[in-house]
Write a protein that holds these residues in place. Structure first.
Motif, PDB file in Angstrom:
ATOM      1  N   TYR A   2       0.835  -1.200   0.000  1.00 48.46           N
ATOM      2  CA  TYR A   2       0.000   0.000   0.000  1.00 48.46           C
ATOM      3  C   TYR A   2       0.865   1.244   0.000  1.00 48.46           C
ATOM      4  N   LYS A   3       0.299   2.306  -0.584  1.00 49.84           N
ATOM      5  CA  LYS A   3       0.928   3.619  -0.492  1.00 49.84           C
ATOM      6  C   LYS A   3      -0.159   4.622  -0.145  1.00 49.84           C
ATOM      7  N   VAL A   4       0.258   5.729   0.433  1.00 50.53           N
ATOM      8  CA  VAL A   4      -0.688   6.758   0.838  1.00 50.53           C
ATOM      9  C   VAL A   4      -1.226   7.473  -0.392  1.00 50.53           C
ATOM     10  N   ALA A   5      -2.531   7.466  -0.534  1.00 49.44           N
ATOM     11  CA  ALA A   5      -3.207   8.264  -1.555  1.00 49.44           C
ATOM     12  C   ALA A   5      -3.807   9.499  -0.896  1.00 49.44           C
ATOM     13  N   GLY A   6      -4.109   9.352   0.389  1.00 45.19           N
ATOM     14  CA  GLY A   6      -4.626  10.476   1.172  1.00 45.19           C
ATOM     15  C   GLY A   6      -6.141  10.579   1.143  1.00 45.19           C
ATOM     16  N   VAL A   7      -6.672  11.070   2.238  1.00 46.02           N
ATOM     17  CA  VAL A   7      -8.083  11.434   2.337  1.00 46.02           C
ATOM     18  C   VAL A   7      -8.092  12.954   2.304  1.00 46.02           C
ATOM     19  N   HIS A   8      -8.636  13.517   1.234  1.00 47.22           N
ATOM     20  CA  HIS A   8      -8.537  14.964   1.016  1.00 47.22           C
ATOM     21  C   HIS A   8      -9.431  15.795   1.931  1.00 47.22           C
ATOM     22  N   CYS A   9     -10.546  15.260   2.338  1.00 43.87           N
ATOM     23  CA  CYS A   9     -11.463  15.972   3.237  1.00 43.87           C
ATOM     24  C   CYS A   9     -11.836  15.052   4.395  1.00 43.87           C
ATOM     25  N   PRO A  10     -10.909  14.847   5.355  1.00 47.31           N
ATOM     26  CA  PRO A  10     -11.192  13.890   6.421  1.00 47.31           C
ATOM     27  C   PRO A  10     -12.435  14.220   7.240  1.00 47.31           C
ATOM     28  N   LYS A  11     -12.714  15.496   7.461  1.00 45.39           N
ATOM     29  CA  LYS A  11     -13.909  15.863   8.230  1.00 45.39           C
ATOM     30  C   LYS A  11     -15.169  15.406   7.512  1.00 45.39           C
ATOM     31  N   GLN A  12     -15.210  15.593   6.214  1.00 45.36           N
ATOM     32  CA  GLN A  12     -16.361  15.164   5.409  1.00 45.36           C
ATOM     33  C   GLN A  12     -16.530  13.640   5.491  1.00 45.36           C
ATOM     34  N   ILE A  66     -11.123   6.190  16.415  1.00 45.31           N
ATOM     35  CA  ILE A  66     -10.856   6.798  15.108  1.00 45.31           C
ATOM     36  C   ILE A  66      -9.710   7.794  15.242  1.00 45.31           C
ATOM     37  N   LYS A  67      -8.780   7.704  14.307  1.00 49.24           N
ATOM     38  CA  LYS A  67      -7.630   8.603  14.348  1.00 49.24           C
ATOM     39  C   LYS A  67      -7.312   9.070  12.939  1.00 49.24           C
ATOM     40  N   ILE A  68      -6.992  10.345  12.812  1.00 49.06           N
ATOM     41  CA  ILE A  68      -6.504  10.892  11.547  1.00 49.06           C
ATOM     42  C   ILE A  68      -4.995  11.008  11.663  1.00 49.06           C
ATOM     43  N   TRP A  69      -4.300  10.342  10.759  1.00 47.59           N
ATOM     44  CA  TRP A  69      -2.836  10.406  10.700  1.00 47.59           C
ATOM     45  C   TRP A  69      -2.478  11.428   9.637  1.00 47.59           C
ATOM     46  N   ARG A  70      -1.869  12.523  10.049  1.00 47.68           N
ATOM     47  CA  ARG A  70      -1.484  13.583   9.113  1.00 47.68           C
ATOM     48  C   ARG A  70      -0.035  13.338   8.690  1.00 47.68           C
ATOM     49  N   LEU A  71       0.102  12.674   7.561  1.00 48.73           N
ATOM     50  CA  LEU A  71       1.416  12.339   7.026  1.00 48.73           C
ATOM     51  C   LEU A  71       1.775  13.308   5.910  1.00 48.73           C
ATOM     52  N   GLN A  72       3.025  13.408   5.596  1.00 50.78           N
ATOM     53  CA  GLN A  72       3.472  14.311   4.537  1.00 50.78           C
ATOM     54  C   GLN A  72       2.783  13.994   3.214  1.00 50.78           C
ATOM     55  N   GLU A  73       2.538  12.714   2.950  1.00 50.03           N
ATOM     56  CA  GLU A  73       1.952  12.282   1.687  1.00 50.03           C
ATOM     57  C   GLU A  73       0.440  12.449   1.645  1.00 50.03           C
ATOM     58  N   GLY A  74      -0.184  12.667   2.786  1.00 49.74           N
ATOM     59  CA  GLY A  74      -1.633  12.832   2.854  1.00 49.74           C
ATOM     60  C   GLY A  74      -2.197  12.273   4.140  1.00 49.74           C
ATOM     61  N   ASN A  75      -3.465  12.521   4.358  1.00 50.92           N
ATOM     62  CA  ASN A  75      -4.147  12.045   5.561  1.00 50.92           C
ATOM     63  C   ASN A  75      -4.574  10.588   5.402  1.00 50.92           C
ATOM     64  N   VAL A  76      -4.388   9.829   6.471  1.00 52.09           N
ATOM     65  CA  VAL A  76      -4.881   8.461   6.547  1.00 52.09           C
ATOM     66  C   VAL A  76      -5.757   8.387   7.791  1.00 52.09           C
ATOM     67  N   ILE A  77      -6.929   7.769   7.638  1.00 50.95           N
ATOM     68  CA  ILE A  77      -7.835   7.592   8.766  1.00 50.95           C
ATOM     69  C   ILE A  77      -7.792   6.129   9.180  1.00 50.95           C
ATOM     70  N   SER A  78      -7.569   5.884  10.475  1.00 53.05           N
ATOM     71  CA  SER A  78      -7.646   4.517  10.993  1.00 53.05           C
ATOM     72  C   SER A  78      -8.894   4.406  11.863  1.00 53.05           C
ATOM     73  N   ILE A  79      -9.602   3.290  11.685  1.00 53.85           N
ATOM     74  CA  ILE A  79     -10.827   3.019  12.425  1.00 53.85           C
ATOM     75  C   ILE A  79     -10.667   1.659  13.084  1.00 53.85           C
ATOM     76  N   LYS A  80     -10.681   1.656  14.400  1.00 53.23           N
ATOM     77  CA  LYS A  80     -10.574   0.397  15.145  1.00 53.23           C
ATOM     78  C   LYS A  80     -11.993  -0.088  15.437  1.00 53.23           C
ATOM     79  N   VAL A  81     -12.375  -1.190  14.792  1.00 52.74           N
ATOM     80  CA  VAL A  81     -13.705  -1.766  14.991  1.00 52.74           C
ATOM     81  C   VAL A  81     -13.575  -2.892  16.018  1.00 52.74           C
ATOM     82  N   PRO A  82     -14.209  -2.747  17.178  1.00 46.32           N
ATOM     83  CA  PRO A  82     -14.125  -3.821  18.166  1.00 46.32           C
ATOM     84  C   PRO A  82     -15.059  -4.974  17.801  1.00 46.32           C
ATOM     85  N   ARG A  83     -14.786  -6.128  18.364  1.00 42.39           N
ATOM     86  CA  ARG A  83     -15.720  -7.240  18.224  1.00 42.39           C
ATOM     87  C   ARG A  83     -16.946  -6.894  19.051  1.00 42.39           C
TER      88      ARG A  83
END
Length: 167
Positions: free
Chosen positions: A64-74, A99-116
């Motif tokens: 995988y490579k970062v493509a970025g989430v351009h509007c994380p709030k949306q 939920i966490k927004i990772w602000r990386l140089q290449e773009g934003n990545v959102i991680s979502i931890k879904v519990p069982r």
């Protein structure tokens, strides 16, 4: 929480029973919540939990490579709206801490931890009906649970309600 502090860690990600990566880009290039996120949410909740990463593009070699989430709030607004809409999903298992927004140089990545989901919350299903809309995770895929699997989850849920009333 699973950290994404470096591109090296992102390059090491592999989809599997507890990890799913999605692009999260709309047709116009802005951020968009992928429609199939709900199947993965249901599958993780009904199986053993997992992480959904938004803003990653799968390469031909399965890295995988970062493509970025351009509007994380949306994107997050759409996620919360769906999570709290019983016509979309039967139960919201997430909190802000999942939920966490990772602000990386290449773009934003959102991680979502879904519990069982707890036994009394399963099955976690979509579109207002557990039959035909309940998913489980197998390997890298989300699969519709058959009638017997759904009935077993419902029976276990019913058993937990009866057990919780005993002293």
């Amino acid at each position: 929480m699973l950290g994404l502090s470096s591109l090296q860690k992102i390059a090491q990600l592999r989809e599997g029973v507890s990890i799913e990566c999605k692009l999260a880009q709309g047709r116009d290039g802005t951020g968009a919540l992928p429609e199939d996120i709900w199947k993965t949410y249901s599958a993780f909740a009904n199986t053993r939990g997992g992480y959904i990463f938004l803003g990653l593009r799968e390469l031909p070699d399965k890295h995988y490579k970062v493509a970025g989430v351009h509007c994380p709030k949306q994107v997050l607004d759409s996620l919360w709206q769906g999570l709290n809409d019983p016509a979309q999903v039967s139960v919201n298992l997430l909190t802000n801490e999942d939920i966490k927004i990772w602000r990386l140089q290449e773009g934003n990545v959102i991680s979502i931890k879904v519990p069982r989901a707890a036994g009394n919350q399963r099955p976690v299903y979509l579109h207002g009906s557990p039959h035909g809309h309940t998913y489980c995770r197998k390997g890298e895929g989300d699969y519709v649970c058959d009638t017997e699997q759904v009935l077993a989850m419902l029976a276990a849920q019913e058993g937990q309600f009866h057990d919780s009333g005993r002293s």
